[in-house]
Design a protein around this motif. Structure first.
Motif, mmCIF file in Angstrom:
data_model
loop_
_atom_site.group_PDB
_atom_site.id
_atom_site.type_symbol
_atom_site.label_atom_id
_atom_site.label_comp_id
_atom_site.label_asym_id
_atom_site.label_seq_id
_atom_site.Cartn_x
_atom_site.Cartn_y
_atom_site.Cartn_z
ATOM 1 N N LEU A 189 -10.631 0.244 -4.472
ATOM 2 C CA LEU A 189 -9.629 0.004 -3.424
ATOM 3 C C LEU A 189 -9.383 -1.494 -3.250
ATOM 4 C CD1 LEU A 189 -10.826 2.429 -0.564
ATOM 5 C CD2 LEU A 189 -9.005 2.837 -2.214
ATOM 6 N N ALA B 119 -6.720 -3.452 -5.129
ATOM 7 C CA ALA B 119 -5.338 -3.447 -4.632
ATOM 8 C C ALA B 119 -5.302 -3.960 -3.187
ATOM 9 C CB ALA B 119 -4.764 -2.036 -4.717
ATOM 10 N N ALA B 120 -6.222 -4.853 -2.855
ATOM 11 C CA ALA B 120 -6.222 -5.438 -1.500
ATOM 12 C C ALA B 120 -5.053 -6.415 -1.370
ATOM 13 C CB ALA B 120 -7.538 -6.157 -1.262
ATOM 14 N N PRO B 121 -4.552 -6.592 -0.154
ATOM 15 C CA PRO B 121 -3.404 -7.504 0.018
ATOM 16 C C PRO B 121 -3.818 -8.974 -0.010
ATOM 17 C CG PRO B 121 -4.028 -6.555 2.121
ATOM 18 C CD PRO B 121 -4.956 -5.965 1.106
ATOM 19 N N LEU C 57 -2.080 -11.961 2.103
ATOM 20 C CA LEU C 57 -2.819 -12.614 3.190
ATOM 21 C C LEU C 57 -2.883 -14.123 2.979
ATOM 22 C CD1 LEU C 57 -5.779 -10.133 3.803
ATOM 23 C CD2 LEU C 57 -4.061 -10.819 5.480
ATOM 24 N N ALA D 13 8.168 -9.167 2.576
ATOM 25 C CA ALA D 13 7.299 -8.004 2.841
ATOM 26 C C ALA D 13 7.996 -6.701 2.445
ATOM 27 C CB ALA D 13 6.909 -7.972 4.309
ATOM 28 N N ARG D 14 9.314 -6.646 2.651
ATOM 29 C CA ARG D 14 10.061 -5.435 2.255
ATOM 30 C C ARG D 14 9.966 -5.247 0.733
ATOM 31 N NH1 ARG D 14 15.418 -4.451 0.571
ATOM 32 N NH2 ARG D 14 16.149 -2.365 1.097
ATOM 33 N N MET E 123 7.650 -6.352 -1.067
ATOM 34 C CA MET E 123 6.241 -6.077 -1.393
ATOM 35 C C MET E 123 5.970 -4.573 -1.426
ATOM 36 S SD MET E 123 2.928 -7.465 0.672
ATOM 37 C CE MET E 123 1.329 -6.779 0.322
ATOM 38 N N ILE E 124 6.724 -3.798 -0.637
ATOM 39 C CA ILE E 124 6.573 -2.327 -0.666
ATOM 40 C C ILE E 124 6.918 -1.821 -2.073
ATOM 41 C CG2 ILE E 124 7.389 -0.125 0.288
ATOM 42 C CD1 ILE E 124 8.055 -1.630 2.882
ATOM 43 N N SER F 31 4.208 -2.663 -4.417
ATOM 44 C CA SER F 31 3.057 -1.764 -4.241
ATOM 45 C C SER F 31 3.269 -0.457 -4.998
ATOM 46 C CB SER F 31 2.839 -1.434 -2.762
ATOM 47 O OG SER F 31 2.792 -2.590 -2.002
ATOM 48 N N LEU G 267 -1.779 -0.800 0.496
ATOM 49 C CA LEU G 267 -1.031 -2.045 0.262
ATOM 50 C C LEU G 267 0.424 -1.886 0.721
ATOM 51 C CD1 LEU G 267 -1.501 -4.859 -1.092
ATOM 52 C CD2 LEU G 267 -0.623 -3.880 -3.192
ATOM 53 N N PHE H 220 0.458 -2.029 4.452
ATOM 54 C CA PHE H 220 0.348 -3.427 4.892
ATOM 55 C C PHE H 220 1.732 -4.075 4.867
ATOM 56 C CE2 PHE H 220 -0.079 -7.937 4.100
ATOM 57 C CZ PHE H 220 -1.167 -8.344 4.861
ATOM 58 N N ALA H 221 2.440 -3.874 3.749
ATOM 59 C CA ALA H 221 3.761 -4.482 3.579
ATOM 60 C C ALA H 221 4.753 -3.925 4.600
ATOM 61 C CB ALA H 221 4.264 -4.224 2.159
ATOM 62 N N CYS I 104 4.223 -5.477 8.008
ATOM 63 C CA CYS I 104 4.732 -6.864 8.010
ATOM 64 C C CYS I 104 6.264 -6.860 8.101
ATOM 65 C CB CYS I 104 4.289 -7.602 6.752
ATOM 66 S SG CYS I 104 2.551 -8.038 6.749
ATOM 67 N N PHE J 167 -0.631 -9.692 11.296
ATOM 68 C CA PHE J 167 -1.675 -9.700 10.254
ATOM 69 C C PHE J 167 -2.809 -8.734 10.597
ATOM 70 C CE2 PHE J 167 -0.366 -14.154 8.834
ATOM 71 C CZ PHE J 167 0.315 -13.642 7.751
ATOM 72 N N SER K 84 -3.540 -5.426 8.436
ATOM 73 C CA SER K 84 -4.844 -5.283 7.782
ATOM 74 C C SER K 84 -5.504 -3.968 8.191
ATOM 75 C CB SER K 84 -5.764 -6.459 8.149
ATOM 76 O OG SER K 84 -5.173 -7.657 7.738
ATOM 77 N N TRP L 98 -3.818 -1.231 6.284
ATOM 78 C CA TRP L 98 -4.301 -1.201 4.890
ATOM 79 C C TRP L 98 -5.649 -0.487 4.800
ATOM 80 C CZ3 TRP L 98 -8.756 -3.970 3.166
ATOM 81 C CH2 TRP L 98 -9.032 -3.770 1.821
ATOM 82 N N SER M 7 -6.053 3.149 3.045
ATOM 83 C CA SER M 7 -6.830 3.154 1.793
ATOM 84 C C SER M 7 -8.054 4.054 1.928
ATOM 85 C CB SER M 7 -7.289 1.736 1.441
ATOM 86 O OG SER M 7 -6.192 0.896 1.284
#
Lengths: 117, 155
Positions: free
Chosen positions: A37, A40-42, A46, A65-66, A68-69, A72, B98, B101-102, B105, B118, B122, B125, B129
């Motif tokens: 897991l 695939a941490a952000p 961050l 961020a949009r 980033m979806i 992902s 993930l 998270f996005a 945000c 944040f 977090s 996430w 997960s």
């Protein structure tokens, strides 16, 4: 030294530290599927969104961020395909993980262009 | 299966492995910034979910497993690759978190304070997960007895 170079240096230091931190979490946790897991941490998000907010503002960071979806979803396809490839054919791990990177790029860019138009 | 932390695993990480992770992580963050500047936030944002450390991390996982089996007198090449596959399957589940998270945000950055976003992102996430991982494990438990042990070749 220009402000741009200082910002890049900051990105490098913060990014390296945050990514290393999550990589260590991935090493110490068991079972391995749970430790995965953290792969695939952000970590990049961050490390960099804070700097992006300070430099370009919240609205700009929200647009990132949009996207980033979509990234992902691309990562999900990439990790699933890599897992299947490694389990089914057992190639060298580094070869498999690098060879499958176009899956991430293709899915992510495809989704961005699909939802931007 | 119980989740546990094995802190002794940190001793097995060599200095060059720390360096590789730091370098990859730092370079990916710099690249994400440069790409966003040149191609705009829509394309740049994709690289916030780039599998930055994943190839290096997965190959180190395989290498550690191989060495672990070699100490016991076995050829752990195939076992190492299988463990890397399990690690990748875990990363695929992590991608759901993930995306969560996005999404937090994206939806909250323009209306809430950044630090609060944040924290919320977090938490999203972590919950997504861990929640999906537990869900998958609970479904797999029914098949556990039918699974076949991986072959290990003696060197």
């Amino acid at each position: 030294m220009s402000a741009g170079l200082i910002q890049l240096g900051l990105r490098f230091l913060i990014g390296g530290t945050v990514v290393s931190f999550f990589a260590v979490l991935g090493e110490i946790f068991r079972p391995k599927s749970f430790a995965g897991l953290f792969g695939a941490a952000p970590s990049i998000a961050l490390a960099t969104i804070g700097l992006t907010i300070a430099h370009d503002g919240n609205a700009y960071a929200a647009i990132e961020a949009r996207s980033m979806i979509f990234g992902s979803i691309g990562f999900f396809c990439y990790a699933s395909a890599t897992s299947w490839l490694l389990m089914r054919f057992r190639p060298r791990t580094l070869t498999a993980t690098i060879a499958m990177l176009p899956v991430w790029l293709g899915v992510s860019l495809g989704l961005v262009f699909l939802f931007s138009s | 299966m119980m989740i546990h932390a094995r802190f002794s695993a940190m001793k097995g990480i060599r200095p060059h492995e720390w360096a590789v992770r730091f370098l990859f992580g730092g370079l990916c963050c710099v690249a994400a910034g440069i790409i966003a500047e040149h191609f705009g936030p829509r394309v740049g944002g994709l690289f916030l979910a780039f599998p930055a450390i994943f190839p290096a991390g997965a190959s180190l996982v395989a290498s550690h497993e191989k060495k672990h089996k070699a100490r016991a007198g076995f050829d752990g090449t195939m076992r190492g690759r299988a463990v890397a596959a399990v690690d990748a399957a875990g990363a695929a589940i992590g991608c759901i978190g993930l995306a969560g998270f996005a999404a937090v945000c994206w939806l909250c950055l323009t209306s809430l304070r950044s630090w609060l976003v944040f924290v919320l992102a977090s938490v999203a996430w972590l919950l997504l997960s861990a929640g999906f991982w537990l869900l998958r494990k609970s479904r797999l438990l029914h098949k556990r007895h039918a699974r076949i042990a991986l072959p290990i070749r003696r060197s």
